[in-house]
Design a protein around this motif. Structure first.
Motif, PDB file in Angstrom:
ATOM      1  N   ILE A 284     -20.504   3.687 -22.496  1.00  0.00           N
ATOM      2  CA  ILE A 284     -21.070   2.571 -21.724  1.00  0.00           C
ATOM      3  C   ILE A 284     -22.078   3.095 -20.698  1.00  0.00           C
ATOM      4  O   ILE A 284     -23.250   2.698 -20.716  1.00  0.00           O
ATOM      5  N   PRO A 285     -21.684   4.012 -19.788  1.00  0.00           N
ATOM      6  CA  PRO A 285     -22.683   4.550 -18.851  1.00  0.00           C
ATOM      7  C   PRO A 285     -23.664   5.511 -19.496  1.00  0.00           C
ATOM      8  O   PRO A 285     -24.742   5.757 -18.949  1.00  0.00           O
TER       9      PRO A 285
ATOM     10  N   VAL B  62     -14.320   2.092 -13.320  1.00  0.00           N
ATOM     11  CA  VAL B  62     -15.668   2.594 -13.075  1.00  0.00           C
ATOM     12  C   VAL B  62     -15.881   3.753 -14.038  1.00  0.00           C
ATOM     13  O   VAL B  62     -15.162   4.763 -13.981  1.00  0.00           O
ATOM     14  N   PHE B  63     -16.821   3.597 -14.960  1.00  0.00           N
ATOM     15  CA  PHE B  63     -17.133   4.636 -15.937  1.00  0.00           C
ATOM     16  C   PHE B  63     -18.478   5.262 -15.559  1.00  0.00           C
ATOM     17  O   PHE B  63     -19.435   4.548 -15.243  1.00  0.00           O
ATOM     18  N   SER B  64     -18.554   6.582 -15.592  1.00  0.00           N
ATOM     19  CA  SER B  64     -19.803   7.234 -15.156  1.00  0.00           C
ATOM     20  C   SER B  64     -20.238   8.318 -16.127  1.00  0.00           C
ATOM     21  O   SER B  64     -19.425   8.968 -16.786  1.00  0.00           O
ATOM     22  N   ASP B  65     -21.555   8.491 -16.191  1.00  0.00           N
ATOM     23  CA  ASP B  65     -22.156   9.535 -17.008  1.00  0.00           C
ATOM     24  C   ASP B  65     -23.430  10.000 -16.306  1.00  0.00           C
ATOM     25  O   ASP B  65     -23.956   9.314 -15.427  1.00  0.00           O
ATOM     26  N   TYR B  66     -23.950  11.160 -16.723  1.00  0.00           N
ATOM     27  CA  TYR B  66     -25.035  11.804 -15.996  1.00  0.00           C
ATOM     28  C   TYR B  66     -26.006  12.452 -16.975  1.00  0.00           C
ATOM     29  O   TYR B  66     -25.632  12.840 -18.080  1.00  0.00           O
ATOM     30  N   CYS B  67     -27.236  12.574 -16.532  1.00  0.00           N
ATOM     31  CA  CYS B  67     -28.246  13.342 -17.268  1.00  0.00           C
ATOM     32  C   CYS B  67     -28.985  14.158 -16.214  1.00  0.00           C
ATOM     33  O   CYS B  67     -29.847  13.630 -15.507  1.00  0.00           O
ATOM     34  N   ILE B  68     -28.630  15.421 -16.080  1.00  0.00           N
ATOM     35  CA  ILE B  68     -29.120  16.252 -14.985  1.00  0.00           C
ATOM     36  C   ILE B  68     -29.655  17.571 -15.542  1.00  0.00           C
ATOM     37  O   ILE B  68     -29.016  18.214 -16.381  1.00  0.00           O
ATOM     38  N   GLY B  69     -30.829  17.941 -15.062  1.00  0.00           N
ATOM     39  CA  GLY B  69     -31.381  19.248 -15.403  1.00  0.00           C
ATOM     40  C   GLY B  69     -32.057  19.343 -16.749  1.00  0.00           C
ATOM     41  O   GLY B  69     -32.407  20.440 -17.184  1.00  0.00           O
ATOM     42  N   ASP B  70     -32.261  18.228 -17.426  1.00  0.00           N
ATOM     43  CA  ASP B  70     -32.954  18.231 -18.719  1.00  0.00           C
ATOM     44  C   ASP B  70     -34.461  18.195 -18.452  1.00  0.00           C
ATOM     45  O   ASP B  70     -34.997  17.174 -18.009  1.00  0.00           O
ATOM     46  N   GLU B  71     -35.126  19.281 -18.714  1.00  0.00           N
ATOM     47  CA  GLU B  71     -36.557  19.378 -18.417  1.00  0.00           C
ATOM     48  C   GLU B  71     -37.401  18.424 -19.258  1.00  0.00           C
ATOM     49  O   GLU B  71     -38.563  18.168 -18.930  1.00  0.00           O
TER      50      GLU B  71
END
Length: 315
Positions: free
Chosen positions: A253-254, A34-43
């Motif tokens: 990938i994510p 399970v590969f994970s990535d995030y995009c959080i708090g980018d206005e």
């Protein structure tokens, strides 16, 4: 948080059946990534996004990395266009993805995952750990270390200068991962699940306690199903953590999923850059192996819903 876990579990009804059909050719008792990535708090983005790609351990790590490096030598943010080769991989039989978007206005469900809720939840989780150690003394060394990390988290949350936003991110990410583990476990009886996350502030706090939270939530969810067979071996990884692996290609990938999910503006379905269109059109639209779940929160309630897209003229 248990209510949120139940809500997320309910939102998996169609996801679970699609996951089962997609991975039907593969046997039980094998290893999965399970590969994970995030995009959080980018206005500049429309949403906060958490993306998870379930990938069969179908080849050696070196060979998978070599392929990704060849077709997508950089991540999506550093590219002017999306890689056709990586898009093909995201649609391949060995990949199934689940991405979550959280509406930006909720500020990571600030009105639902309050400081008081987090402060109250941590002692309960430590009590669960105490019960596990009592019933399975052989696990004490591991769970004693987990309890120490949770205790540090608890003390931090009691301080006036606490990072509440980051704490909510940690709980949300753990809940998302645990729900995914639960359904992969239910459908494929994996021998092992290796979760590799991109480096993020959520995992820097308290010696990567977010991994621990996900594992505990997975156990709690699984116990409610009545399943008594062996637990899959859960392994955790992060770029540079073991001093050997940077996992750059795996995280790519994510990365494509998180970047696109964060950028999509609903309900208009518009994007800030043309590079997101091929990913959306080829991976998310009419996709039998890519699920998108939207989480909405207010002072009154929190809801989660599966979002589906179809091409014009397709029903």
């Amino acid at each position: 948080m248990l209510e949120l876990l139940s809500l997320l579990n309910t939102s998996y009804r169609t996801v679970a059946s699609e996951l089962e059909r997609w991975f039907e050719p593969f046997p039980s008792n094998i290893a999965w990534n399970v590969f994970s990535d995030y995009c959080i708090g980018d206005e500049k983005k429309a949403n906060d996004a958490f993306a998870f790609a379930i990938v069969l351990n179908h080849d050696t790590q070196a060979n998978i990395s070599e392929y990704i490096a060849a077709v997508a030598p950089s991540d999506l943010k550093g590219s002017r266009s999306a890689s056709e080769g990586l898009i093909r991989y995201l649609k391949s039989p060995v990949v199934f993805s689940v991405s979550y978007i959280v509406e930006r206005q909720s500020r990571i469900l600030r009105d639902y995952i309050t400081d008081d809720n987090i402060i109250a939840a941590l002692p309960d989780l430590r009590q669960v750990i105490a019960l596990i150690m009592r019933d399975a003394p052989g696990t004490t060394p591991y769970y004693a270390a987990v309890d120490k990390r949770l205790a540090a988290f608890e003390q931090e949350m009691k301080r006036k200068k606490r990072n509440s936003n980051l704490a909510r991110q940690m709980f949300l990410c753990a809940a998302f991962a645990a729900t995914l583990f639960l359904h992969l476990d239910a459908k494929k009886d994996p021998r092992a699940i290796r979760w590799i996350s991109d480096r993020d502030a959520m995992f820097d706090k308290f010696d990567r306690v977010t991994f621990d939270l996900a594992f505990i939530y997975f156990q709690l969810l699984r116990s409610q199903t009545g399943k008594v067979s062996y637990y899959p071996e859960i392994q955790f990884g992060m770029p540079g953590w073991d001093g050997k692996n940077d996992y750059n290609e795996f995280i790519r990938i994510p990365d494509y999923l998180a970047g696109t999910a964060a950028d999509i503006s609903l309900p208009s379905m518009t994007f800030t850059h043309d590079k997101f269109h091929p990913i959306f059109d080829n991976v998310f639209v009419n996709a039998p192996n890519a699920a998108l779940i939207e989480v909405l929160g207010s002072k009154e309630r929190v809801t989660a819903r599966r979002i589906g897209f179809s091409a014009p003229g397709v029903v």
